[in-house]
Design a protein around this motif. Structure first.
Motif, PDB file in Angstrom:
ATOM      1  N   LEU A 119      -0.950   8.645  -5.121  1.00 55.54           N
ATOM      2  CA  LEU A 119      -2.400   8.455  -4.881  1.00 55.54           C
ATOM      3  C   LEU A 119      -2.587   8.116  -3.361  1.00 55.54           C
ATOM      4  O   LEU A 119      -2.616   7.202  -3.029  1.00 55.54           O
ATOM      5  CB  LEU A 119      -2.871   7.338  -5.796  1.00 55.54           C
ATOM      6  CG  LEU A 119      -3.191   7.588  -7.121  1.00 55.54           C
ATOM      7  CD1 LEU A 119      -3.551   6.288  -8.057  1.00 55.54           C
ATOM      8  CD2 LEU A 119      -4.160   8.830  -7.660  1.00 55.54           C
ATOM      9  N   ASP A 120      -2.997   9.149  -2.675  1.00 55.26           N
ATOM     10  CA  ASP A 120      -3.006   8.883  -1.169  1.00 55.26           C
ATOM     11  C   ASP A 120      -4.410   8.352  -0.697  1.00 55.26           C
ATOM     12  O   ASP A 120      -4.505   7.907   0.261  1.00 55.26           O
ATOM     13  CB  ASP A 120      -3.087  10.242  -0.365  1.00 55.26           C
ATOM     14  CG  ASP A 120      -1.692  11.042  -0.377  1.00 55.26           C
ATOM     15  OD1 ASP A 120      -0.767  10.048  -0.537  1.00 55.26           O
ATOM     16  OD2 ASP A 120      -1.581  12.179  -0.280  1.00 55.26           O
ATOM     17  N   THR A 121      -5.241   8.407  -1.861  1.00 54.91           N
ATOM     18  CA  THR A 121      -6.627   7.423  -1.567  1.00 54.91           C
ATOM     19  C   THR A 121      -6.676   6.204  -1.709  1.00 54.91           C
ATOM     20  O   THR A 121      -7.709   5.495  -1.527  1.00 54.91           O
ATOM     21  CB  THR A 121      -7.924   8.656  -2.397  1.00 54.91           C
ATOM     22  OG1 THR A 121      -7.413   8.134  -3.855  1.00 54.91           O
ATOM     23  CG2 THR A 121      -7.942   9.826  -2.160  1.00 54.91           C
ATOM     24  N   LEU A 122      -5.641   5.375  -2.245  1.00 54.22           N
ATOM     25  CA  LEU A 122      -5.559   3.955  -2.613  1.00 54.22           C
ATOM     26  C   LEU A 122      -5.989   3.514  -1.220  1.00 54.22           C
ATOM     27  O   LEU A 122      -5.529   3.554  -0.151  1.00 54.22           O
ATOM     28  CB  LEU A 122      -4.248   3.723  -3.069  1.00 54.22           C
ATOM     29  CG  LEU A 122      -3.791   3.781  -4.495  1.00 54.22           C
ATOM     30  CD1 LEU A 122      -2.398   3.151  -4.748  1.00 54.22           C
ATOM     31  CD2 LEU A 122      -4.941   3.119  -5.473  1.00 54.22           C
ATOM     32  N   LYS A 139       1.286   4.145  -3.051  1.00 54.03           N
ATOM     33  CA  LYS A 139       0.982   5.297  -2.764  1.00 54.03           C
ATOM     34  C   LYS A 139       1.997   6.424  -3.078  1.00 54.03           C
ATOM     35  O   LYS A 139       1.789   7.616  -3.618  1.00 54.03           O
ATOM     36  CB  LYS A 139       0.424   5.704  -1.124  1.00 54.03           C
ATOM     37  CG  LYS A 139      -0.578   5.217  -0.860  1.00 54.03           C
ATOM     38  CD  LYS A 139      -1.152   5.546   0.474  1.00 54.03           C
ATOM     39  CE  LYS A 139      -2.501   5.341   0.952  1.00 54.03           C
ATOM     40  NZ  LYS A 139      -3.007   5.718   2.208  1.00 54.03           N
ATOM     41  N   ARG A 140       3.338   6.001  -2.778  1.00 55.30           N
ATOM     42  CA  ARG A 140       4.348   6.879  -3.127  1.00 55.30           C
ATOM     43  C   ARG A 140       4.749   6.940  -4.633  1.00 55.30           C
ATOM     44  O   ARG A 140       4.978   7.966  -5.319  1.00 55.30           O
ATOM     45  CB  ARG A 140       5.619   6.331  -2.259  1.00 55.30           C
ATOM     46  CG  ARG A 140       5.262   6.659  -0.781  1.00 55.30           C
ATOM     47  CD  ARG A 140       6.466   6.185   0.069  1.00 55.30           C
ATOM     48  NE  ARG A 140       7.793   7.019   0.086  1.00 55.30           N
ATOM     49  CZ  ARG A 140       8.876   6.744   0.550  1.00 55.30           C
ATOM     50  NH1 ARG A 140       8.774   5.611   1.555  1.00 55.30           N
ATOM     51  NH2 ARG A 140       9.851   7.578   0.496  1.00 55.30           N
ATOM     52  N   LEU A 180       0.797  -1.236   0.067  1.00 54.47           N
ATOM     53  CA  LEU A 180      -0.054   0.004  -0.143  1.00 54.47           C
ATOM     54  C   LEU A 180       0.741   1.287   0.069  1.00 54.47           C
ATOM     55  O   LEU A 180       0.732   2.052  -0.854  1.00 54.47           O
ATOM     56  CB  LEU A 180      -0.973   0.219   1.393  1.00 54.47           C
ATOM     57  CG  LEU A 180      -1.790   1.403   1.369  1.00 54.47           C
ATOM     58  CD1 LEU A 180      -2.632   1.541   0.156  1.00 54.47           C
ATOM     59  CD2 LEU A 180      -2.680   1.140   2.717  1.00 54.47           C
ATOM     60  N   VAL A 181       1.897   1.373   1.034  1.00 50.70           N
ATOM     61  CA  VAL A 181       2.642   2.496   1.056  1.00 50.70           C
ATOM     62  C   VAL A 181       3.475   2.800  -0.286  1.00 50.70           C
ATOM     63  O   VAL A 181       3.812   3.586  -0.844  1.00 50.70           O
ATOM     64  CB  VAL A 181       3.498   2.555   2.404  1.00 50.70           C
ATOM     65  CG1 VAL A 181       4.303   3.542   2.417  1.00 50.70           C
ATOM     66  CG2 VAL A 181       2.619   2.629   3.609  1.00 50.70           C
TER      67      VAL A 181
END
Length: 282
Positions: free
Chosen positions: A112-115, A107-108, A103-104
């Motif tokens: 996409l911070d909403t993943l 996102k990076r 996940l992290v």
């Protein structure tokens, strides 16, 4: 979400709520902009306490091990991201893993911070994981799993047992094992787990099996295979639980989330994704 309370500042609440973390650490996190509210606004140490405010921050780990394998993005659109996860990489932050999680990393990588994942697979398992992009559509995709509308297939390498009549459907009742924190065990009672198992090919003492979980219990495939006398190759939990934090990167669990298919509740399209990974049968 912050509870009701008498704290003068949010910093004072965090210090009281997490006594194992020194106050200086919270102040440093806030100074670095690592604590934010639901709107993404950084929270400073002097901000007054606000009951029922939602806060977000990433834990910092002093010595987080690097997982020396990379994920592959197989698909991305406005609604979904489908990633092919390597062995040993956790899906979400937990325990000693934070930055080294699928996940992290995504996102990076994608910004996409909403993943958010709509399902999970074990850290030791490789293969497909599906993420939603938009919070507003997340529930629609998660409901597919609640309604058993997702078809998943796995492959596993395990001992060949010619005396077993395959394909077969295996059902049992799985519950947490109080003697082994990470394990589940079979128990007497109404079955709550079901797996369909077929033989795909054999090579000497080993075989490739196709596994289709009808239900999604914790460690279901690993526990069912072990119960049938088919412990998955290099399994460190079933049937015998080996010590934690002793990963051997040369001996990954031979379990692969191979395909996932469903009818997209937003676009109306049929979706089917397949991992290009293969498990060696030798």
């Amino acid at each position: 979400m912050l509870p009701e309370g008498p704290w003068p500042t949010i910093a004072a609440f965090l210090v009281a709520r997490f006594p194992a973390i020194p106050p200086a650490v919270w102040h440093a996190r806030m100074a670095a902009g690592e604590v934010v509210d639901a709107a993404g606004v950084a929270v400073d140490a002097q901000r007054p306490y606000q009951p029922r405010l939602r806060l977000y921050y990433y834990r910092a780990l002093a010595e987080e091990p690097r997982i020396p394998f990379e994920e592959v993005i197989l698909f991305q659109d406005d609604y979904l991201v489908v990633a092919d996860k390597p062995h040993f990489l956790p899906v979400i932050p937990s325990g000693r893993y934070l930055q080294e999680t699928l996940l992290v990393r995504l996102k990076r990588r994608l910004g996409l911070d909403t993943l958010a994942p709509i399902h999970r697979i074990d850290r030791e398992t490789a293969g497909l994981v599906v993420f939603t992009v938009q919070p507003v559509t997340r529930a629609a995709y998660q409901n597919l799993f609640l309604q058993n509308s997702v078809r998943k297939t796995y492959e596993a390498i395990a001992p060949w047992r010619p005396e077993l009549t395959l394909p077969l459907t295996y059902r049992s009742r799985l519950e947490e094992n109080p003697a082994r924190f990470m394990q589940v065990r079979e128990a007497v009672g109404e079955p709550n787990s079901e797996t369909r198992i077929e033989l795909l090919e054999t090579h000497g003492a080993w075989a490739r099996y196709g596994l289709q979980p009808v239900t999604g219990r914790k460690h279901q495939l690993r526990a069912h295979c072990a119960a049938l006398g088919l412990p998955i190759r290099h399994d460190r939990i079933y049937p015998h639980h080996l010590p934690e934090n002793t990963d051997d990167y040369t001996r990954p669990l031979q379990l692969l989330a191979k395909t996932i298919a469903f009818h997209d509740p937003i676009t109306g399209e049929p979706r089917r994704f397949t991992s290009p990974r293969t498990l060696p049968l030798d």
